[in-house]
Design a protein around this motif. Structure first.
Motif, mmCIF file in Angstrom:
data_model
loop_
_atom_site.group_PDB
_atom_site.id
_atom_site.type_symbol
_atom_site.label_atom_id
_atom_site.label_comp_id
_atom_site.label_asym_id
_atom_site.label_seq_id
_atom_site.Cartn_x
_atom_site.Cartn_y
_atom_site.Cartn_z
ATOM 1 N N VAL A 1 0.776 -0.858 -0.264
ATOM 2 C CA VAL A 1 -0.135 -0.288 0.103
ATOM 3 C C VAL A 1 1.140 1.062 0.113
ATOM 4 C CG1 VAL A 1 -1.481 1.350 1.469
ATOM 5 C CG2 VAL A 1 -1.935 -1.351 1.130
ATOM 6 N N THR A 2 1.978 1.306 0.885
ATOM 7 C CA THR A 2 3.181 2.883 0.914
ATOM 8 C C THR A 2 3.117 2.869 0.080
ATOM 9 O OG1 THR A 2 4.785 1.404 1.529
ATOM 10 C CG2 THR A 2 2.984 2.198 3.827
ATOM 11 N N ALA A 3 4.165 1.622 -1.043
ATOM 12 C CA ALA A 3 4.070 1.580 -2.500
ATOM 13 C C ALA A 3 3.716 1.930 -3.221
ATOM 14 C CB ALA A 3 5.665 0.584 -3.160
ATOM 15 N N GLY A 4 2.307 1.770 -3.687
ATOM 16 C CA GLY A 4 1.040 1.712 -4.300
ATOM 17 C C GLY A 4 0.928 3.531 -4.016
ATOM 18 N N LEU A 5 1.245 4.576 -2.762
ATOM 19 C CA LEU A 5 0.636 6.014 -2.209
ATOM 20 C C LEU A 5 2.221 6.535 -3.212
ATOM 21 C CD1 LEU A 5 -1.244 5.279 0.914
ATOM 22 C CD2 LEU A 5 -2.086 5.590 -0.641
ATOM 23 N N LYS A 6 2.956 5.859 -3.083
ATOM 24 C CA LYS A 6 3.787 6.538 -3.948
ATOM 25 C C LYS A 6 3.832 6.980 -5.632
ATOM 26 C CE LYS A 6 7.891 5.457 -0.913
ATOM 27 N NZ LYS A 6 9.474 5.126 -0.608
ATOM 28 N N LYS A 7 3.533 5.382 -6.285
ATOM 29 C CA LYS A 7 3.073 5.905 -7.642
ATOM 30 C C LYS A 7 1.936 6.222 -7.813
ATOM 31 C CE LYS A 7 2.444 2.371 -11.564
ATOM 32 N NZ LYS A 7 3.873 2.781 -11.426
ATOM 33 N N PHE A 8 1.084 6.673 -7.139
ATOM 34 C CA PHE A 8 -0.271 7.269 -6.574
ATOM 35 C C PHE A 8 -0.300 8.407 -5.944
ATOM 36 C CE2 PHE A 8 -0.923 3.203 -9.084
ATOM 37 C CZ PHE A 8 -1.385 4.175 -10.450
ATOM 38 N N PRO A 9 -0.253 8.915 -5.867
ATOM 39 C CA PRO A 9 -0.376 10.167 -4.201
ATOM 40 C C PRO A 9 -1.451 10.361 -3.872
ATOM 41 C CG PRO A 9 1.370 11.451 -5.914
ATOM 42 C CD PRO A 9 1.119 10.097 -6.371
ATOM 43 N N GLU A 10 -2.424 11.216 -5.560
ATOM 44 C CA GLU A 10 -3.745 11.864 -4.956
ATOM 45 C C GLU A 10 -4.543 10.717 -3.939
ATOM 46 O OE1 GLU A 10 -2.914 11.235 -9.495
ATOM 47 O OE2 GLU A 10 -2.205 10.220 -7.885
ATOM 48 N N LEU A 11 -4.240 9.792 -3.528
ATOM 49 C CA LEU A 11 -5.413 8.713 -2.593
ATOM 50 C C LEU A 11 -4.563 9.097 -1.281
ATOM 51 C CD1 LEU A 11 -5.622 5.707 -4.542
ATOM 52 C CD2 LEU A 11 -6.982 7.339 -3.297
ATOM 53 N N ASN A 12 -2.883 9.930 -1.119
ATOM 54 C CA ASN A 12 -2.665 10.264 -0.183
ATOM 55 C C ASN A 12 -2.633 11.744 0.573
ATOM 56 O OD1 ASN A 12 -0.946 9.385 2.142
ATOM 57 N ND2 ASN A 12 0.605 10.362 1.253
ATOM 58 N N THR A 13 -3.740 12.244 -0.208
ATOM 59 C CA THR A 13 -4.002 13.496 0.638
ATOM 60 C C THR A 13 -5.079 13.770 0.878
ATOM 61 O OG1 THR A 13 -5.405 13.656 -1.488
ATOM 62 C CG2 THR A 13 -3.030 14.117 -2.165
ATOM 63 N N ARG A 14 -5.530 14.876 1.130
ATOM 64 C CA ARG A 14 -6.721 15.839 2.211
ATOM 65 C C ARG A 14 -7.330 17.351 1.524
ATOM 66 N NH1 ARG A 14 -4.179 17.213 6.971
ATOM 67 N NH2 ARG A 14 -4.270 19.651 6.133
ATOM 68 N N ILE A 15 -8.656 16.962 1.059
ATOM 69 C CA ILE A 15 -9.748 18.643 0.717
ATOM 70 C C ILE A 15 -9.855 19.330 2.825
ATOM 71 C CG2 ILE A 15 -11.333 19.298 0.156
ATOM 72 C CD1 ILE A 15 -10.279 17.758 -2.251
ATOM 73 N N GLU A 16 -9.228 20.357 1.996
ATOM 74 C CA GLU A 16 -9.471 21.278 2.906
ATOM 75 C C GLU A 16 -10.293 22.918 2.156
ATOM 76 O OE1 GLU A 16 -5.142 23.280 4.385
ATOM 77 O OE2 GLU A 16 -5.203 21.480 5.542
ATOM 78 N N THR A 17 -11.046 23.480 3.199
ATOM 79 C CA THR A 17 -12.292 23.861 2.737
ATOM 80 C C THR A 17 -11.561 25.500 3.596
ATOM 81 O OG1 THR A 17 -13.582 21.988 1.942
ATOM 82 C CG2 THR A 17 -14.053 25.148 2.410
ATOM 83 N N VAL B 1 -8.949 3.792 15.263
ATOM 84 C CA VAL B 1 -7.439 3.800 13.660
ATOM 85 C C VAL B 1 -6.486 4.475 14.099
ATOM 86 C CG1 VAL B 1 -7.434 4.029 11.643
ATOM 87 C CG2 VAL B 1 -9.579 4.259 12.648
ATOM 88 N N PRO B 2 -4.822 3.657 14.958
ATOM 89 C CA PRO B 2 -3.904 3.879 15.320
ATOM 90 C C PRO B 2 -3.881 4.233 13.880
ATOM 91 C CG PRO B 2 -4.037 1.605 16.012
ATOM 92 C CD PRO B 2 -5.218 2.324 15.327
ATOM 93 N N SER B 3 -2.356 5.342 13.958
ATOM 94 C CA SER B 3 -1.974 5.209 12.223
ATOM 95 C C SER B 3 0.468 5.348 13.027
ATOM 96 C CB SER B 3 -2.052 6.731 11.750
ATOM 97 O OG SER B 3 -1.904 7.410 13.197
ATOM 98 N N VAL B 4 0.426 4.733 11.192
ATOM 99 C CA VAL B 4 2.019 3.828 11.611
ATOM 100 C C VAL B 4 2.225 5.372 10.742
ATOM 101 C CG1 VAL B 4 3.559 2.681 10.570
ATOM 102 C CG2 VAL B 4 1.387 1.618 11.281
ATOM 103 N N ARG B 5 3.517 6.168 11.499
ATOM 104 C CA ARG B 5 3.887 7.224 11.328
ATOM 105 C C ARG B 5 4.754 7.201 10.597
ATOM 106 N NH1 ARG B 5 1.823 11.934 13.147
ATOM 107 N NH2 ARG B 5 0.236 11.783 14.571
ATOM 108 N N GLY B 6 5.526 7.438 9.420
ATOM 109 C CA GLY B 6 5.896 7.405 7.994
ATOM 110 C C GLY B 6 6.108 6.317 8.013
ATOM 111 N N ALA B 7 4.992 5.660 7.169
ATOM 112 C CA ALA B 7 4.934 4.044 7.237
ATOM 113 C C ALA B 7 5.642 3.565 6.146
ATOM 114 C CB ALA B 7 3.637 3.963 7.061
ATOM 115 N N GLU B 8 5.947 4.512 4.641
ATOM 116 C CA GLU B 8 7.010 4.343 3.142
ATOM 117 C C GLU B 8 8.080 3.982 3.679
ATOM 118 O OE1 GLU B 8 7.800 8.800 4.599
ATOM 119 O OE2 GLU B 8 5.912 7.720 4.793
#
Length: 496
Positions: A328-344, A372-379
């Motif tokens: 998943v982390t490798a895939g997010l490097k290739k498709f970074p659009e899914l590793n984002t956030r919308i700010e209004t 949902v605990p998060s693994v920081r710097g998982a990549e």
């Protein structure tokens, strides 16, 4: 006597604005010390013990267990004890049968050796102290913290030749060690154990110094007491940290009837704590995010065979979820659009915020609800490193010991619902993230391999994504990347 000092419920981190009061560790009239745990509260993130920043006598408790308190509102009022009042209280010389009190530490001298009972009590405090607030309070729950004690007053330091008189902490210790009374219990852990197992502390004579009720006394009473009702499920006593009380379900009588169905209402369960936070977050996700879902069946036979070869070579084998997390982390490097956030913005304009790194959230089911605990710097982690961190995070989350920092800050979530025996799920995105990948159970299925039918180990991957940040082509490309990595894992696992 001085005016009471009001302690306001502090900021519990991560922008939390309220907390549910689970239990009080003190009562009106009790004498407390600085950093002494006074209450246990439960936030949307975790359960924590709140330490007092003041020493003195409890004047008022601003709230009852079960109430939701706002940050910045009064929690407890404490009346400081003046030096003169402390000296008046300590005027009578202690008789030989009175307990010896512990000397307070100062910056000028090393502490004197302590009694065996005092040391035993400290060990119990270490075992019973859990998450305290970040920034102040006494750390605990990890076997590394030691109990701190207030310094001697300026009067005591200025006149070292005067006879030693009890300090505020020592007077507090004297007042709490009353044999056969609830006040003879200092450790919050012992109080909670007695409450959960129906042990009457007023009927116990403690085996500790001057009747101090120890953990072993409650355990002995639990063993000798005859069961009078159907036993309740025991809490996980082996895990240090705050004991989380079960969600209160209030039974109601037959006269409480539902107007719509005509049926009697059997119970009413308040929505609060983690359940309240999950409900609010999921509602916001559904109302704000235009989500879409894509899924694919994946032949995981190659991944399982790789793990078997590693096992045969005697190597340490990471769990399957850690391998998928690596993909998943490798895939997010290739498709970074899914590793984002919308700010209004306030004017209604929106931005897509991208991140230089991946904080991979791992959905974990606990007794307190879904967290949902998060693994920081998982990549930056290998499969083995991911495996170790995922196990650590899920363990502390299930014990209720995860910090707000560990339970927040994710940029993408991985959800292994296959452990519940299901194949797929249209998961709800963990707002404000923009994607969540679900993994179903791995089962034997007929599969065509090189034109021939074979039995293979098959799982289903389901990706739910925010259609505002990408279109179906990007989402499908990411999902196919992870699927291909599972079917041919050697290409991405050179660093494990």
């Amino acid at each position: 006597m001085s005016e009471p000092r009001v302690f306001l419920l502090p900021d519990l981190g991560e922008g939390l604005t309220e907390a549910e009061l689970v239990s009080w560790h003190v009562s009106v009239g009790d004498t407390i010390a600085v950093d002494q745990p006074i209450a246990e509260v439960e936030t949307a993130k975790s359960a924590v013990e709140v330490p007092s920043p003041y020493a003195g006598i409890v004047a008022e408790l601003h709230g009852k267990p079960g109430e939701t308190l706002d940050v910045g509102k009064p929690l407890i009022s404490v009346t400081p004890i003046s030096v003169g009042a402390a000296a008046d209280d300590a005027a009578p010389a202690p008789s030989p049968d009175q307990p010896e009190v512990e000397p307070a530490e100062t910056e000028l001298a090393e502490p004197k050796p302590e009694s065996t009972e005092a040391e035993t009590y400290r060990e119990e405090e270490k075992a019973g102290s859990g998450n305290v607030l970040i920034g102040y309070g006494t750390p605990g729950g990890h076997g590394q913290a030691r109990r701190t004690r207030a310094r001697k007053t300026a009067v005591a330091l200025a006149e070292p030749e005067a006879p030693s008189s009890p300090t505020e902490d020592e007077l507090a210790l004297l007042r709490t060690r009353v044999p056969g009374k609830l006040g003879a219990v200092i450790s919050p852990l012992v109080r909670r154990m007695a409450k959960e197992h129906g042990v009457d502390l007023g009927a116990l004579h403690g085996s500790g110094e001057s009747g101090l009720i120890m953990r072993r006394d409650v355990e002995a009473a639990m063993r000798t007491a005859a069961p009078t009702a159907e036993p309740e499920a025991e809490p996980a006593e082996a895990a240090p940290g705050p004991v989380v009380e079960p969600v209160e379900t209030r039974s109601v009588g037959d006269q409480d009837r539902d107007a719509r169905t005509g049926l009697s209402i059997a119970s009413r369960t308040p929505v609060r704590g983690v359940r309240k936070a999950v409900a609010a977050n999921m509602t916001r996700s559904r109302s704000e995010i235009p989500e879409a879902t894509v899924w694919v069946d994946v032949d995981a036979t190659g991944l399982l065979e790789l793990r078997q070869r590693m096992k045969a070579n005697g190597a340490e084998i990471p769990g399957l979820l850690s391998f998928i997390a690596r993909f998943v982390t490798a895939g997010l490097k290739k498709f970074p659009e899914l590793n984002t956030r919308i700010e209004t913005a306030e004017d209604g304009s929106q931005e897509i915020v991208g991140f230089d790194g991946v904080n991979l959230g791992i959905a974990a089911q606990t007794d307190r609800g879904l967290v949902v605990p998060s693994v920081r710097g998982a990549e930056k982690m290998s499969a083995r490193e991911l495996d170790a961190e995922i196990r650590r995070l899920t363990d502390v989350a299930r014990q209720g010991k995860a910090t707000p920092a560990e339970l927040g800050g994710g940029t993408f979530t991985l959800n292994n619902y296959g452990v519940f025996g299901v194949d797929g799920s249209a998961a709800i995105i963990n707002h404000p993230e923009v994607g969540i990948l679900g993994v179903g159970r791995i089962i034997d299925k007929p599969w065509v391999v090189n034109g021939e039918l074979a039995v293979r180990k098959v799982t289903e991957l389901t990706l739910t994504f925010d259609h505002r940040v990408c279109d179906g082509g990007t989402a499908a490309g990411f999902l196919r990347f992870v699927a291909d990595a599972i079917e041919n894992p050697q290409s991405l696992l050179a660093d494990i």
